[in-house]
Design a protein around this motif. Structure first.
Motif, PDB file in Angstrom:
ATOM      1  N   PHE A  48      25.726 -18.558   6.772  1.00 16.26           N
ATOM      2  CA  PHE A  48      25.013 -18.960   7.734  1.00 16.26           C
ATOM      3  C   PHE A  48      23.476 -18.843   6.496  1.00 16.26           C
ATOM      4  O   PHE A  48      23.028 -18.163   6.868  1.00 16.26           O
ATOM      5  N   LEU A  49      22.654 -20.020   6.340  1.00 13.73           N
ATOM      6  CA  LEU A  49      21.733 -19.996   5.982  1.00 13.73           C
ATOM      7  C   LEU A  49      20.804 -20.436   7.059  1.00 13.73           C
ATOM      8  O   LEU A  49      20.863 -22.064   7.855  1.00 13.73           O
ATOM      9  N   LEU A  50      19.528 -20.027   7.674  1.00 18.61           N
ATOM     10  CA  LEU A  50      18.373 -21.086   8.094  1.00 18.61           C
ATOM     11  C   LEU A  50      16.771 -20.926   7.516  1.00 18.61           C
ATOM     12  O   LEU A  50      16.975 -19.929   6.494  1.00 18.61           O
ATOM     13  N   ASP A  51      17.499 -22.047   6.935  1.00 19.43           N
ATOM     14  CA  ASP A  51      16.488 -22.496   5.966  1.00 19.43           C
ATOM     15  C   ASP A  51      14.803 -22.898   6.926  1.00 19.43           C
ATOM     16  O   ASP A  51      14.454 -23.503   7.689  1.00 19.43           O
ATOM     17  N   MET A  52      13.943 -22.677   6.819  1.00 16.74           N
ATOM     18  CA  MET A  52      12.789 -22.496   7.624  1.00 16.74           C
ATOM     19  C   MET A  52      11.570 -23.023   6.300  1.00 16.74           C
ATOM     20  O   MET A  52      10.228 -22.388   6.272  1.00 16.74           O
TER      21      MET A  52
END
Lengths: 113, 148
Positions: A48-52
């Protein structure tokens, strides 16, 4: 009010990416959290990648959002990383001293404002 | 040059979560007269967001009360902001200021509100009385944006 409007989720090859943008405060964090968690539970990706990269403002509620997803992913056996945090996000992470806990991945497409 | 007040604004608003962004944009607009850097403005917005969120999440919890915000601008490009509520108050302010301490374990709070306010403001003070309310006062020196 639809609080999911600024959350985009992509899922391919066992990798889920959540793109979060604009301001992340207590008001918006709940909707983003619920949107992400529902899909994490349903799809159980390997990563899971949380792109901010497009976050223009973040306070400690955003920090709670990041740490909460980190914890949930650990419980579900999902590999978690924070992707391309904007300067605004990095500043709060630095203040909180979370750099040893959260893995950050930066890709070349990062825009420096 | 003697430090004198050049502007003042008082805003009273409901402790609703949608007002967290409203409060920080009011403060940012109030500071704009000094033409501050993006970074200086970001610090003001972040601390205000933390203080107002505390009022919404902790002071008034499941009720809606009034938040009193006072902004003062001075001729040395500094701004002071006070955010006050008439909510539940804090029993132990020393403990509340400790990093990672939070009373709201279910709400996914990071316990970093007060530490962030303290580190991003030039001056910070916290006054609270259980059953009466809480007041956070902060001041900022706004560096001028020289990039034009």
């Amino acid at each position: 009010m639809n609080t999911h409007e600024k959350l985009k989720l992509e899922y391919a090859d066992n990798v889920m990416i959540a793109y979060v943008s604009d301001d992340i405060d207590h008001h918006r964090a709940k909707g983003i959290r619920e949107g992400i968690d529902a899909r994490l539970y349903a799809d159980r990706p390997e990563r899971f990648l949380l792109d901010m990269s497009e976050v223009s403002f973040m306070d400690s509620s955003g920090l709670g959002l990041i740490l909460g997803r980190f914890t949930l992913c650990r419980e579900l056996g999902i590999d978690f990383a924070l992707s391309n945090p904007s300067r605004e996000v990095e500043k709060i992470l630095d203040l909180a001293g979370t750099s040893r806990l959260i893995r950050i991945e930066k890709s070349e497409k990062r825009k420096d404002k | 040059m003697k430090r004198t007040k050049v502007n003042e604004m008082k805003v009273i608003f409901d402790s609703k979560s949608e007002n967290e962004s409203l409060a920080r944009y009011i403060c940012a607009a109030f500071c704009a007269v000094f033409d501050p850097t993006v970074e200086a403005l970001a610090d003001v917005k972040c601390t205000v967001s933390e203080a107002v969120t505390n009022c919404v999440v902790h002071a008034y919890k499941d009720t809606v009360g009034k938040i009193y915000m006072t902004l003062k601008a001075y001729n040395d490009s500094s701004v002071s902001i006070s955010i006050r509520d008439k909510g539940c108050g804090i029993e132990d302010t020393k403990q509340a200021r400790e990093p990672l301490f939070t009373t709201d374990l279910a709400g996914e709070r990071s316990g970093m509100g007060f530490p962030i306010m303290e580190s991003l403001s030039e001056r910070f003070s916290l006054k609270s009385k259980p059953g009466v309310g809480t007041q956070v006062s902060m001041s900022f020196k706004l560096d001028k944006n020289t990039k034009g």
